[in-house]
Structure formats: C-alpha cells, structure tokens
Design a protein around this motif. Structure first.
Motif, PDB file in Angstrom:
ATOM      1  N   THR A 111      75.086 165.105  34.409  1.00  0.00           N
ATOM      2  CA  THR A 111      75.574 166.521  33.605  1.00  0.00           C
ATOM      3  C   THR A 111      76.628 166.664  33.073  1.00  0.00           C
ATOM      4  OG1 THR A 111      75.103 167.014  35.665  1.00  0.00           O
ATOM      5  CG2 THR A 111      76.162 168.584  34.394  1.00  0.00           C
ATOM      6  N   LYS A 116      69.096 166.112  42.117  1.00  0.00           N
ATOM      7  CA  LYS A 116      69.482 167.270  42.227  1.00  0.00           C
ATOM      8  C   LYS A 116      68.135 167.818  43.891  1.00  0.00           C
ATOM      9  CE  LYS A 116      72.292 169.564  39.623  1.00  0.00           C
ATOM     10  NZ  LYS A 116      72.215 170.453  38.542  1.00  0.00           N
ATOM     11  N   THR A 152      75.080 162.004  43.140  1.00  0.00           N
ATOM     12  CA  THR A 152      76.379 162.601  43.131  1.00  0.00           C
ATOM     13  C   THR A 152      76.797 162.215  41.584  1.00  0.00           C
ATOM     14  OG1 THR A 152      75.737 162.795  45.445  1.00  0.00           O
ATOM     15  CG2 THR A 152      78.050 163.730  43.832  1.00  0.00           C
ATOM     16  N   ILE A 168      74.434 162.671  38.904  1.00  0.00           N
ATOM     17  CA  ILE A 168      74.064 163.758  38.811  1.00  0.00           C
ATOM     18  C   ILE A 168      75.615 164.190  37.963  1.00  0.00           C
ATOM     19  CG2 ILE A 168      74.455 166.035  39.485  1.00  0.00           C
ATOM     20  CD1 ILE A 168      72.780 165.511  42.131  1.00  0.00           C
ATOM     21  N   THR A 181      61.640 170.322  43.238  1.00  0.00           N
ATOM     22  CA  THR A 181      62.455 170.763  42.308  1.00  0.00           C
ATOM     23  C   THR A 181      61.721 172.510  42.116  1.00  0.00           C
ATOM     24  OG1 THR A 181      60.419 170.425  40.646  1.00  0.00           O
ATOM     25  CG2 THR A 181      62.154 169.133  40.793  1.00  0.00           C
ATOM     26  N   ASP A 239      67.956 167.524  37.507  1.00  0.00           N
ATOM     27  CA  ASP A 239      67.334 168.190  38.379  1.00  0.00           C
ATOM     28  C   ASP A 239      66.645 167.585  39.458  1.00  0.00           C
ATOM     29  OD1 ASP A 239      68.260 169.844  36.596  1.00  0.00           O
ATOM     30  OD2 ASP A 239      65.374 170.941  36.128  1.00  0.00           O
ATOM     31  N   LYS A 254      68.305 165.244  45.784  1.00  0.00           N
ATOM     32  CA  LYS A 254      69.658 165.018  46.818  1.00  0.00           C
ATOM     33  C   LYS A 254      69.497 165.575  48.242  1.00  0.00           C
ATOM     34  CE  LYS A 254      74.563 165.578  46.379  1.00  0.00           C
ATOM     35  NZ  LYS A 254      75.719 166.205  45.846  1.00  0.00           N
TER      36      LYS A 254
END
Ligand SMILES: Nc1ncnc2c1ncn2[C@@H]1O[C@H](COP(=O)(O)OP(=O)(O)O)[C@@H](O)[C@H]1O
Ligand SMILES: [Mg+2]
Lengths: 889, 234
Positions: free
Chosen positions: A261, A322, A254, A257, A576, A319, A325
């Motif tokens: 980001t 993510k 997290t 990310i 992905t 990505d 995760k």
C-alpha cells in the motif's frame, strides 16, 4: 428290523405332502435367517478385501491451502501414524462441458488404485481414468481439461493428457454420486490419476494416513472406535499447527499489504507529480512544438500510463491479499476418518448394516411361525401313530425302536430344511441382494462365506421344532401302558364352548354356524397356529410392501409440505468485491431463477457413535420471507414457527436422535472439533436432513460473531434435475462460488437406498408369500387328514361336495379372516419398527402404511388361501369314504 | 305288490387285470316294500359290497339295481349323492359320530340336509336317548352311541335304512336292543330296513333272508312269521 425299516420308508412316502410342507417351512425359516444375517457380513468382507488390497487410508488430512514443509512435518509426526503419503487433488472441468473431474496424483502406497485395463501413467503427460468412463474414452485418447472457475488457479502443468489406462479406487466406490465438488454441476463425473510430477510445484493439499494402533476389519466396532479416538485426539494437534501457519501467513500478508500500500501510494504520488510536470510542459509547448519535442512528450506520457497500469495491478494484488487475509479464519487443517472422507465407504457400511437390521427382525418372525407350525404338525403326527406304536410295543420292540420312525421322520425334515435353507441362504440370497448393490457400488461380486455357527444354530432350532416336538409327544405316549396305547385315544371329549352359555346368541345361530363355532374352539392349538401363521405372513407382506411406500413417502412429504427451494448457492462473500458482485449479478440476471433470498449457510456436526452427523445451519437475512423457501412447522402440532432470539429451531430427527426437547440444549461441533451449545426453541417437521435455523441475533449469541451472509436460497422456474444441474454448473464457474447444495440431493439418497433394497424387498415379499402359502397348506392339511372320518361320514349322509368342503372351510375362512385382521395390526407395528431402523440416520420415518398396500397384502393372503382351498378340495373329494369308515381309527 | 328293490345279474369287480377282485358275482334278488331284510354271510363274502351298492356309495360293474324306481347304474356321482341324501339312512359297525357334536347335534347334522326330516329330539326319544341329547359321544356307552347313529339315520326319514354289522361291536343285550329298534322301525313306519350280519342266529327276526357265499346268492328265503327280537336267543 428290516420290516420296521420298510414301515418307516412307507410312512415317508405315504405322508409325503406333510413331510414336504414341514421341510418347506423350515427351509424358508433357515433361508431367511441365514440369508439376511450373512449378507451384510459378506458385503463387508467383500469390501474389506479390496480395502486391504489397495491399502485404503485410515484417515485423510485435507486443507484449502497447500501444505508446506512444516505442515508435512507435523502430519508425519502425528501420534500413531504408521505412514503418511502426501498428494495432490484438484477438481477440474472437462473442457467445454459441465462435467467435473477430480484429478489426483497417483498414490504409491496408501489408497493405491487397481488397474483394470491399460497401464498406469508412465510420464507427466499421461492419465488413468476411472473404469466407468471406459465407455466414453479409449486408451490412447486425448483428454482436455479446463479450470473449474472462469479465471481460477490451475494446479496441473498441462491441460491435455493422454489416457494410458483405466483404474478403480476404493476411495471412490460409488458408481454414481461419486462425490461432491464445487466444480460443474456439483457432482463428480469421474476421477483420474496423474504422476505427481504432473502437478505444479508446492501444490500438495492432501495427506493419506495409516495408523499403527488399529486392528480389526473395516466397519467393525473395534476398528471404527479406534479410528474415531485417533482422529479426535489428532484434530487439536492439527488445529494448533493450522493456527501457527495462519498467523505466519497473516503476518506475511499484513507486511505485503502495508508495504504494498505504501509503495503504491508513493508510486501514485510520483505518477501524479510527473503527470503534473508533463501537463505543464504540454501547455507551455502548446500545439506549435517541434515534432521532436512532441514525440518526447508522448513517450513520457506513455511511460506514465505504463506506471499507472503497474500500480493498478499492484493494487489488485493488494486487494486479493486483503481478501485472502479476510478468509484466513476459514482455513482449516482437517483430519477425517474413512467414514467422513469417503462417502462410499460410509454408505456401503450403512447399507450393509441396514441388511443386518432387517436380519435381526424378519427372520425372527419367519422362524417363529415355522417353529410353531412344525411343532404342532409333528405332535399331531405322533398322536396319529399311537396305535401303531402300541402294536409295536406289544410285539416286543423297545421304546427306542418304536420312536425311531417318528424321530427319523421329524429329524429328516429338520436336516433337509437346514440343508436347503442354508444352501439358498448362503449362496442365493447374498447374490440376489448384492446384485442391487453391485449396480451402485464398484464391487462386481459378493464374497460368499460359510458362517458355520449360523448353520448350526439353524439346525438346532429346526431340530427343536420337529424332532424335539416328536420326541416329547412320543415319550408322553409311550409312558402309558401298551394296552391303553392300542386303544384309540379316547375321543377328545367335545365340550361346551363359552358361546353356548350366552343362550341369546347361541339359539339364534344356524346349525352350521354352531358346528363351526364348536369346531373352532375344539382345536384350540390349531386355531391359534393358523391365526399366528396367517397374521405373521400378512404382517411381513405389509412390511415388505410398506418399505417402498414409506421411503417414497418421505420424499413426498419433504417436498410437498416443507422444502420449496431448489438449491442453496453458497459463495465466498469475503472474496474481492468484483468477484462477489459477479455472483450477485449472476443470480439477479439468471432468467431461470424465480426467486431468491439471502442467508448465512454453514455446517456443524454432532457425533453419533463413530459417525459424524452433518447439520446445515441456516440464518435467513429476512426471517419473514423464509417461509417461501422452507415451511417451519411444529413437529407435533403443525403450528407455523418463526425465528427469534430465544433459541434455534432444529429439525425433528436431530432432536430425536439426541433425545432433546424444546428448552434443552444441543451440543454441536464446528469443523475443527470445537463445541457450541444451542438452545432449542422449537422442533420443526423435517423428513430428510439435519437442520439448525436461527436468526442473526441468536447466531451471534452462539457463535460469537455475526452471521456471514454467504448464500442465496434459490427457487428456479422449473424444478427438473436438468435445470438445477445447469444452474449449479453456471454458478460454479464463478470465481467466488463455493458450492451448490441441491435440495434434491436428499431425494437421491433416499431413492438410492430404496433401489439398493429393491431385491431384498422382493425376496422378503416372495418368502412371506410362500410362508403364508405353506402355513395354510400345512395346517389345513393336518386339519383335513385328522378329520377324514368326519368328512366321510358327511359324504355318506349325502352332503354334496361343496357342503363337505364348507364344513371344514367355514372354520378355515374365519381363522384366515381373523389372521388377516391380526396381521394388519401386527404389520402396522412391525412396519413401524422396520422403518425406525431402515432409513439413514438423518431421515425421519414417513408415517403409516398405504391403503393400497393393505389391500394388496389382504388380497394376496386370500389368494393363497384360495389356492390351498382348491388343493384341499381335491384331497377331500377324492377320499374313499368307505375306506375311511371301515376301520376303528 | 311291486318290488321295492330289484337286483338283476349285478356284478361288482374291484380293480382290473391281475389284481381284479370280484366281490359280487351275478347277483339277483327282489325286495318288497316294508320288508326287514337280513343279508347273511361269512366275513369276506361280499355283503358290505352289496350293501354299499344298494346305498349308492359305490358304482356297480355290471347288471341292474333298481331301488324305489331309481336305476342306480344310471346315476353319476352327484346323482348318487342326492339319492343317498334323500332316500338312504346308513348305520355302521363303528358309530362314526362326530365327536365334537352333542347327540342331538349329530342327529341334526343329518336332518339339516333333507326337506322332510323328522324332529331330531323326538327321534332321539324314540331310540331311548331323550334325556341324553345334550351329551357328547365321549360321554355315551357304545350301545348309546349306536342308538344315536340309528337316530341320525332315521331322522332323515329315509325310504331305506341300511345297517352294516350294527351289533358287531356290542355285547349281547345291547345288540339285542339295537335290533329291536330296527324291527320296531319297520313295523311302525312301513319302510325298508336291510341289516348285514355274519350272525345266522338272528335270521328269524327278518321277513326276508338273503345268504351270500363267495360273492353269490346262496339262498333267498322269505319268512312269513318273523320272530320278535325279544324272543331271539343266541
Ligand atoms: N375297495 C376294495 N378294493 C378291493 N377289494 C375289495 C374292496 N372292498 C372289498 N374288497 C374285497 O371284496 C371282497 C368282499 O368284501 P366285503 O364286501 O367287504 O365282504 P364282507 O362285508 O362280506 O366281509 C373281499 O374279498 C374284499 O377283499
Ligand atoms: Mg363287511
């Protein structure tokens, strides 16, 4: 005394055929009893020796993520763990092929390998391969490996290794179907071991455990129960640890990310601003700028482009993070007992127990017949000897001395029968049966053992059915006073039979039929024996042949009536977007795929004793088209079934093993051991495999989450094994692919069981044939011997040879006929019983016995009775009628 | 009158080499149609051997035996069986009844296999067992069993009735009544009966007595006035 001994010796040679036939009967009985009961145990002993020698792990802990220090500490500190050894395992492809290899770090203390030839790897560039690959490679060869996925991670440091030797390992005892893999065609082609240093750092993903609280042999209840207890107790501990590390990971991801980001966003902003400035500059300068200025601008542009690429790369990382995760929920830390992590261990155990199951049923039938027939034969023998015994008594011999002859004779058959039977049963049968297993398991020879208790048991039964019979009859005879004994036993008074009272029928019978009818009922015990003997042997024949038919039938039914897909292609739908798209594109574009349908696929399990029964859970996205892939039909009424939100449809055998019916609840476990209750809406016909079918809304109710559509049911244009393998191999190269579940897998399992049982089935059929033959011979021989006088009378009267034969054989034929008919019924039932214990736990019994089987069994029995008839005919025709009629007896 | 049976230089040897036993040596005699013949001799003399050869139950070694036009020396086993079946009735010392068949059925056993058989029930009545036809052998006395055996032999309507020591196992009176049956049979049917016995006291009842000693014919006497069995005493 000397003369008495001479007399005994003469009796043995005089009635040698009877002596031999009873001995043969008992030999058969003992052979089958001992053979079928020791083989399973010998097989387990054989396996245990290797397990012990290699110190096969009691349990394994596996995880899709690598084990970190905390994980390792948790595992080492698990209760009752004597030792934990950590290792690496990765599935790769042989370069330029679809062959998947499992490469592991060479275990040092637990699940050690056995070197067959060459040397263990001496440095990080060497590898040992499994012994079966010896044909393809030689020591000193180079082997080239490749990642299983086109752009997958590769945990090994090198791609090329030098083969230093060949090994065996009890973690892979099956010789084909070594194990399932997500690489290649889905089946491991082989395995190999490298030094731990050949793996990249921090890639340990496997722990092998031994426990300090287990005892007993592999497969024993004592051992398996304790292991199951341990594993059940430890899984929750691992679940907690797993939760911790997932949370930690989740947190890290997290942060990665969010910061990532933010950074990327800021970066993009900067790049955009810079680009804007650059564009303005470019405009101002127009095309007439000095070359130096232009070059500067171009350099600036290149710098901005470089920054863009970097940003894109960062975005990809985000990505992936993510996606990772998103998949964390699926990560687990599983502890599995031998039965679960080692397919070969489990199957070898089940195979051996399958023989045990046969050992508990077949010998009973064999021995029952042998006992009955020996018992009557011995009693008859004593009756024949009445006069001789009376004479000896009159001469002053003691009862004991008089009995000695019959006791020696009968005990002789028992001892010889036990010796021959035990010899064959202890050595021949295990070897013959094991030969079939030796082809499919990595054991070369079965360990033989003595099993003295079985020998003693056999001897006791054999003695009871011969010596005891003779003793009882002799004692009863000797109780009569000697004078009476010397007289021929009053002719067993002929008597009216029931049929005579029905005048209507009786008067219409021809004379010969009347005689036959009367004779049939005159010798009731022999009539009974003959029927039982022939019926039993026929039943065994039917069952023996039926095993093959039924196992093949299972496959036929499954694929003709129910399963119409070739494979379930499972992929990671949380990977992905690009990776997922590649999967769907692949399936859409593969010309070999005829049709496909989306579904959610997962596995749960139920427990059945110490074994976990895997259940495939299938939720079709479109419930209406499911029938094109799997025909759900009520197990009893065959009515078509459809899915709804009221409950799940479960497969027949699953319902059966758990004794649940429509409307009941079934408890299933998720991989981490947590349970769910599933309401049974209907039970569907299914011959192989456990299945739960539900629609999305009911899935949501049970699992508290929407189904994750991660699979395609695939029907290929052609259903051959080669094509399914090719599809699996192509699919497995995709990054997001997880597994290809081949429908034919169940076919292979059943076929394997069949091929493993092949020798056993042959032995059973041959033994049953011999039994049927010996029983017919013994009983007919007694019949003929006892009625020699009658037959001689017929000869004197001028009966032709054929008429004399038929005088006896009309009865025998009727008894054979009744025996066969009874045997058909008994065989039907016995076969049904055997087929209820023989197939694997997740397999239904295919119904019924085929006509061909019945026909063969009948023809064989008739053939044996014909052979016996020819032998008896010679005996009957060669008897000296004058000799037979001369004496009183 | 032509000879019904003619035995010429017949020899029967059992076994071969050292163990060979010659039971009948160079025997010759003739028997005429309708005779009641008695073959007399001590135990071991060779009487049974002779009777068995006449009855087609054994092959002769040398010489010639012709019965009712059939040269027995020329017959193979199958033909001998047919000969027994069609022409011979046999009665033994031990009755050899089939224990599981009633008296009537024992007689039927024989009548079943020939074409011109007599009615079994009638024959049983003739031997005095008309009322016992449904009894099993075990329910009959020795004499009665022997009567059934004789009825069984007679029911085949044979040309030649052979009896080997038929009274050997019976008491005096019973034996006598059995012999009476044979004499009556010869007188009424005009067929031949040959009785083998070691009891010389019954020789007066026969038309023809052949005495055997040590495998050879010792005397061959005909009796023009046979004594009725009822008048015999021994
Ligand atoms: N099957 C046989 N094998 C050898 N010897 C035999 C056989 N049958 C009879 N004999 C011998 O032939 C002789 C005559 O026997 P047999 O005709 O039975 O006498 P009989 O009926 O007058 O008492 C005897 O010495 C006997 O031992
Ligand atoms: Mg005699």
């Amino acid at each position: 005394m000397k003369t008495l001994n001479k007399n005994i010796r003469r009796e043995f040679s005089h009635s040698l055929p009877r002596f031999l036939s009873v001995t043969a009967l008992l030999t058969l009985g003992v052979f089958v009893l001992i053979g079928l009961n020791v083989t399973g145990s010998n097989m387990r002993q054989t396996a245990e020796a290797r397990y012990h020698q290699e110190n096969l792990a009691d349990a394994q802990v596996t995880t899709p993520l690598n084990l970190n220090q905390g994980d390792r500490r948790t595992i080492t500190n698990l209760k009752h763990v004597a030792k934990a050894e950590f290792g690496n395992s990765t599935d790769v492809l042989l370069k330029n092929s679809n062959h998947a290899l499992r490469i592991e770090s060479l275990p040092q203390t637990i699940s050690k390998t056995t070197l067959v030839s060459g040397k263990q790897p001496q440095n990080a560039g060497e590898i040992v391969l499994n012994n079966r690959l010896k044909g393809q490679y030689q020591i000193g060869d180079q082997i080239h490996l490749a990642t299983a996925k086109t752009a997958g991670t590769y945990n090994l440091k090198q791609k090329t290794y030098r083969i230093s030797g060949f090994v065996k390992s009890t973690e892979f005892i099956k010789t084909d179907n070594i194990g399932n893999t997500s690489a290649g065609s889905g089946q491991l082609y082989g395995f190999g071991f490298v030094k731990a240093g050949a793996f990249k750092a921090n890639t340990q993903n496997l722990a092998r455990l031994t426990f300090n609280n287990v005892s007993g042999q592999a497969y024993s209840a004592e051992y398996e129960d304790q292991i199951t207890k341990n594993v059940d107790a430890l899984q929750p501990v691992l679940n907690r640890r797993n939760h911790q590390r997932i949370q930690a990971l989740n947190k890290t991801l997290t942060t990665q990310i969010t910061t990532g980001t933010a950074d990327v966003q800021a970066g993009r902003q900067q790049v955009q601003t810079a680009q804007g400035q650059l564009d303005t500059l470019k405009q101002q300068l127009g095309s007439q700028g000095a070359p130096a200025q232009l070059a500067q601008l171009n350099a600036q542009q290149a710098q901005i482009d470089g920054q863009r690429t970097q940003l894109n790369r960062a975005q990809t990382q985000i990505d992936t993070a993510k996606a990772t995760k998103g998949q964390l929920a699926d990560v687990n830390l599983l502890i599995q007992s031998r039965n679960d992590f080692n397919d070969g261990y489990n199957q070898f155990g089940e195979d051996s127990q399958r023989i045990d199951a046969l050992g508990k049923s077949f010998p009973i039938l064999f021995f029952l017949i042998a006992i009955l027939v020996s018992f009557t034969t011995m009693q008859r023998m004593v009756e024949e000897k009445r006069i001789e015994m009376g004479t000896l008594r009159a001469l002053g011999y003691t009862k004991g001395e008089v009995m000695r002859e019959v006791l020696l004779y009968s005990a002789g058959t028992a001892v010889l029968g036990t010796v021959f039977g035990s010899g064959l049963g202890l050595v021949l049968l295990p070897k013959v049966i094991f030969q079939a297993y030796a082809a499919n398991f990595d054991f070369t020879q079965v360990q033989l053992a003595w099993h003295p208790w079985l020998i003693v048991l056999s001897l006791v039964i054999a003695l009871a059915s011969t010596a005891l019979a003779a003793w009882l009859a002799a004692r009863a005879a000797l109780k009569e006073i000697t004078a009476q004994l010397m007289l021929p036993k009053p002719p067993s008074s002929g008597s009216r039979i029931f049929l005579e009272r029905i005048g209507f029928i009786w008067h219409h019978l021809s004379f010969s039929k009347k005689v036959t009818a009367r004779n049939l009922f005159r010798y009731k015990s022999r009539m009974f024996m003959t029927i039982v003997g022939i019926a039993g042997a026929t039943a065994i024949l039917i069952t023996g042949f039926g095993i093959r038919d039924s196992l093949n039938g299972i496959i036929d039914h499954q694929f003709k009536e129910i399963v119409h897909y070739d494979a379930i292609a499972v992929y990671n739908n949380k990977a992905t977007d690009t990776q997922v798209k590649r999967v769907t594109d692949f399936i859409t574009n593969d010309p070999h795929v005829k049709k496909d349908a989306t579904a959610a696929f997962s596995q749960v399990y139920t427990t059945n004793g110490n074994t976990k029964e895997n259940i495939q859970v299938l939720v079709p996205k479109n419930t209406a088209t499911l029938k094109n892939y799997i025909e759900l039909q009520d197990s009893k009424t065959n009515a078509k079934l459809s899915l709804n939100s009221q409950g799940a449809i479960i497969s027949e055998k699953l319902a059966k093993t758990h004794h649940v019916q429509k409307g009941d609840y079934l408890t299933v476990h998720l991989a981490d051991g947590t349970t769910r209750r599933v309401k049974i809406k209907a039970i569907t016909k299914m011959y192989v495999g456990h299945y739960l079918y539900m629609n999305a809304s009911y899935y949501q109710q049970v699992f508290h989450q929407a189904p994750s559509y991660n699979a395609q049911l695939i029907t290929l244009t052609s259903h051959g094994q080669a094509q399914v393998n090719q599809f699996a191999a192509d699919f497995s190269r995709l990054n997001a692919s997880v597994q290809v579940v081949q429908a034919a897998e169940s076919k292979r399992t059943v076929t394997k069981i069949l091929s493993n049982l092949n020798n056993l089935v042959i032995v059973i059929i041959l033994s049953a044939s011999l039994l049927s033959f010996v029983v017919l011979y013994t009983l007919t021989n007694v019949n003929v011997s006892e009625r020699m006088r009658e037959l001689s009378t017929l000869k004197v009267l001028g009966f032709y040879p054929k008429e004399v034969l038929m005088y006896i054989y009309r009865e025998t034929n009727i008894l054979t006929g009744v025996g066969i008919a009874t045997g058909l019924a008994a065989g039907w039932g016995f076969h049904a019983y055997i087929m209820s214990v023989l197939p694997p736990e997740n397999t239904m019994t295919a119904p019924g016995v085929t006509w061909a089987n019945l026909l063969i069994s009948i023809i064989l029995t008739i053939l044996f009775s014909l052979i016996v008839m020819f032998m008896m005919n010679r005996k009957i025709q060669s008897v000296d009628m004058l000799e037979a009629l001369k004496s009183v007896d | 009158m032509t000879n019904f049976i003619s035995v010429t230089n017949m020899t029967k040897t059992y076994g071969a080499g050292e163990n060979a036993v010659t039971a009948n040596k160079d025997i010759s005699f003739d028997i005429q149609k309708g005779e009641l013949t008695i073959i007399l001799g001590a135990s071991g003399a060779g009487k049974s051997t002779l009777l068995n050869i006449l009855g087609g139950m054994d092959q002769l070694t040398a010489g010639q035996v012709v019965v009712n036009g059939t040269d027995l020396g020329q017959l193979d086993n199958r033909a001998l069986t047919t000969y027994r079946r069609q022409q011979i009735g046999f009665v033994f010392q031990f009755y050899n009844l089939v224990p599981n068949l009633t008296a009537l059925e024992n007689v039927e056993l024989a009548s079943e296999i020939v074409n011109d058989a007599l009615d079994p029930q009638k024959v049983l009545t003739e031997v005095g067992l008309g009322s016992r036809s449904q009894n099993f052998p075990a329910q009959l006395s020795g004499g009665e069993q022997q009567r059934v055996a004789i009825a069984r032999a007679m029911a085949k309507n044979p040309d030649l009735l052979l009896a080997d020591e038929p009274t050997g196992a019976l008491d005096y009176h019973t034996g006598k009544s059995i012999l009476q049956l044979f004499q009556d049979f010869v007188r009424q049917s005009g067929k031949n009966v040959i009785i083998v016995t070691h009891n010389s006291m019954i020789r007066p009842m026969a038309d023809h007595v052949i005495e055997i000693f040590d495998g050879q014919v010792k005397t061959d006497t005909r009796n023009d006035q046979p004594t009725p069995v009822a008048d015999l005493e021994w």
